[in-house]
Design a protein around this motif. Sequence first.
Motif, PDB file in Angstrom:
ATOM      1  N   SER A 122      42.749  39.645  39.213  1.00 33.77           N
ATOM      2  CA  SER A 122      42.747  40.617  40.307  1.00 33.77           C
ATOM      3  C   SER A 122      44.145  41.122  40.664  1.00 33.77           C
ATOM      4  O   SER A 122      44.294  41.912  41.590  1.00 33.77           O
ATOM      5  N   GLU A 123      45.180  40.701  39.930  1.00 35.93           N
ATOM      6  CA  GLU A 123      46.530  41.107  40.300  1.00 35.93           C
ATOM      7  C   GLU A 123      46.878  42.494  39.756  1.00 35.93           C
ATOM      8  O   GLU A 123      46.482  42.850  38.651  1.00 35.93           O
ATOM      9  N   PRO A 124      47.621  43.292  40.526  1.00 33.10           N
ATOM     10  CA  PRO A 124      48.078  44.589  40.008  1.00 33.10           C
ATOM     11  C   PRO A 124      49.225  44.447  39.016  1.00 33.10           C
ATOM     12  O   PRO A 124      49.415  45.294  38.152  1.00 33.10           O
TER      13      PRO A 124
ATOM     14  N   GLU B 260      38.563  32.506  33.320  1.00 36.10           N
ATOM     15  CA  GLU B 260      39.102  33.344  32.258  1.00 36.10           C
ATOM     16  C   GLU B 260      40.238  34.193  32.821  1.00 36.10           C
ATOM     17  O   GLU B 260      40.122  34.786  33.893  1.00 36.10           O
ATOM     18  N   GLN B 261      41.326  34.223  32.091  1.00 39.51           N
ATOM     19  CA  GLN B 261      42.493  34.975  32.513  1.00 39.51           C
ATOM     20  C   GLN B 261      42.263  36.475  32.383  1.00 39.51           C
ATOM     21  O   GLN B 261      41.292  36.923  31.776  1.00 39.51           O
ATOM     22  N   LYS B 262      43.202  37.243  32.930  1.00 36.50           N
ATOM     23  CA  LYS B 262      43.113  38.699  32.748  1.00 36.50           C
ATOM     24  C   LYS B 262      43.363  39.064  31.287  1.00 36.50           C
ATOM     25  O   LYS B 262      42.969  40.154  30.852  1.00 36.50           O
ATOM     26  N   GLN B 263      43.977  38.133  30.541  1.00 36.88           N
ATOM     27  CA  GLN B 263      44.115  38.300  29.099  1.00 36.88           C
ATOM     28  C   GLN B 263      42.792  37.837  28.479  1.00 36.88           C
ATOM     29  O   GLN B 263      42.527  36.626  28.423  1.00 36.88           O
TER      30      GLN B 263
ATOM     31  N   ARG C 143      47.767  27.206  31.581  1.00 37.89           N
ATOM     32  CA  ARG C 143      47.350  28.549  31.185  1.00 37.89           C
ATOM     33  C   ARG C 143      47.400  28.747  29.674  1.00 37.89           C
ATOM     34  O   ARG C 143      48.001  27.973  28.958  1.00 37.89           O
ATOM     35  N   TYR C 144      46.739  29.810  29.242  1.00 36.35           N
ATOM     36  CA  TYR C 144      46.659  30.173  27.825  1.00 36.35           C
ATOM     37  C   TYR C 144      46.069  29.052  26.976  1.00 36.35           C
ATOM     38  O   TYR C 144      46.673  28.563  26.039  1.00 36.35           O
ATOM     39  N   ILE C 145      44.852  28.666  27.328  1.00 37.50           N
ATOM     40  CA  ILE C 145      44.099  27.674  26.551  1.00 37.50           C
ATOM     41  C   ILE C 145      42.966  28.395  25.831  1.00 37.50           C
ATOM     42  O   ILE C 145      42.240  29.200  26.423  1.00 37.50           O
TER      43      ILE C 145
END
Length: 719
Positions: free
Chosen positions: A140-142, A327-330, A376-378
């Motif tokens: 949700s971050e810009p 789940e990340q924004k990636q 992060r990034y798993i």
Amino acid sequence: MSIQLTDKVSEAARRDILDLEKKISTFQSGDIADEAFRKFRLTRGVYGQRQPGVQMIRIKLPHGRITADQLIRIADLSDKYATGNLHATTRQDIQLHFVKLADSPQLWADLEDAGITLKEACGNTVRNVTGSARAGVDPSEPFDITPYAYSIFDYFLRNPICQDMGRKFKISLSSSEKDSAYGYMHDVGLVARIQDGQRGFKVMLGGGLGAQPFSAQTAFEFLEEERVIPFIEGVIRVFDRYGERQKRHKARMKYLLNDIGLEELLRRIDEETPAIKNKAFLVDSSQFSVSDQYAERPEASNYQLTIGPEQSQNSKLSTWFKTNVFEQKQAGWYAVQLRVLLGDMHSDTARALAQIVKQYAADDIRVTVNQGYLLRYIRPENLTAVFEALDALGLAEPGFDTTADITTCPGTDTCNLAISSSYGITRALEQMMHDEFPDLVFNDDIKIKISGCMNGCGQHSVANIGYHGSSLKNGAYVLPALQVLLGGGFNGKGEGLIADKVIKIPAKRGPHSLRFLLRDFEANAFDGEYYSDYYARQGKNYFYQLLKPLADLKTLVDSDYIDWDHTEQYVTEVGIGECASVLIDLVATTLTEASEKLGWAREALTESRWADAIYHAYNVFITGARAALMSRDVPTNTQHGIVSDFDKTFLGEPDFHQAEGDFKTLVFSINKQEPSETFARQFIAQAEAFLQAVQAYRETQIELEGIPELQELTQAQDS
């Protein structure tokens, strides 16, 4: 034993560490007053504990970011110098307890070798800059606030404008409108926004907790990114100039804002513009990001995450996926959140966690504001293996940042100011919820926070349900108590609220109070109603009446006089203070301080740091004037007041040869001039001449009046 410093330690850190070692030696030989030494060591992260003779070391981690190797280094140093425990705080620091004072310089040196500092982790400085732990991966971050958080930390570290303020100063950055870094309770709170394609921040000012919490006021709905750091510098300069300095309980910026109003505060900040070092400061947003190395997923990683039969049979794993993983924004990458009871992690666990990170995740661990950790990034195909590895360490408990995950300070275990046990009641409440309300691991609306006293290190005033340690008298006896606070945190509109104090109850009845509150909410709240909205709808008196039977002291039993985690009868006892009373010549001590600041000004001048040199010189004027006023028994307070009082008190004195207003015009020329070399040299020369005049005046006064009586000095500890 000399301090061992490696080539990785910067010159600035090297000097700080050697200076700490020297000051410790001077203090132990009795050549420096306790209060002066206390003030010195606090700004170097060395904080006196409740237990005499040992220190808490606060490790300053900007926005909670740490690498696996840094975590290992902290764990190793905890084994060597502390207790083998790492305590994560609500300001995303890590604290080590029970450290010998003499060991603190080498501990610091070993941290700096790994790129970690203690500088300004405590004291009247800019404290650790906190930020949303999800920054960089938040769907949700810009944009990623990580480089902005670090740049703010770096800009104000060792900055002359914030080395000796009236009180501490706190800054946070939230990655989205959810304000997950609680900007509304900070001196400066920033929320990332984009307007017309440009990055910037909503800016809030003057929030704070403690005995009298205030919500921050909105200064700007949107401030362009390059204006943020200069604006914060202006805020700090005004706070330094006009903030309260005598009454510590009134010395936070929230009181200055409350006294003069937002419009006047912003006007004074604008007045500082000419003197500010950088009129614009553009952060390199590509710094401090690990996302680039994960921008493209390997071909083999087109794995689709599903909860299959194997996971479904393991209810803990299934719940963990739902509450601790997102789940990340990636797209296709996942973050894992670690729930850590009390924020405490053993050094062996920390080292094992670091190995999990090295095997499965990005080398970018975040300490969270609720005392947990975020990885992060798993890859999705590795999540079950990560769960199993974490579960073996006791770090896979479901319910991260839910009702079941209580935030707490150490309380009476180590803190001087604590009144009752925070750790004990936290364990009791979490166990009660586990046994009686197991579904609360899925509730991320109700947040519970606990502090050992009213000062709020556990942030109880911004909890939906909060508790802080207290005491109650029953005849000739005293028993541990909890002040219950309700209605804080975020409501359904996303507004940040300050909780109300509702009732005080015996500490042993804490689980009963929470049980009453949770059952009442289950029975009477509307579907989907946020707890703080429910509290507002029912009203304070409703909850007072609900909990009133628990406050009845006629029904006390013997165990109510014994605090959680204790076996002995409770005694109201704030630990041994940070400083005992000391006898010193306050004027001489203050003049010595002014001389040190003149030395810093000259050093900055030789290094062509014009703005820094000017501000150090300004502090020479302030400190010298304070010493002169003290010699006349004139009380001093704000810096602005000191200048005005000096003008009046020493009007026409032959030692200073001044007309009315001359001194004020001279000192406050600091914010009328650009920070140039010419002005810096002129201002320093004037400050040096002024200090020499004050020293000469003091010598003459002693010749005429005799050596002054030593004065008793006491001061409550910093929090």
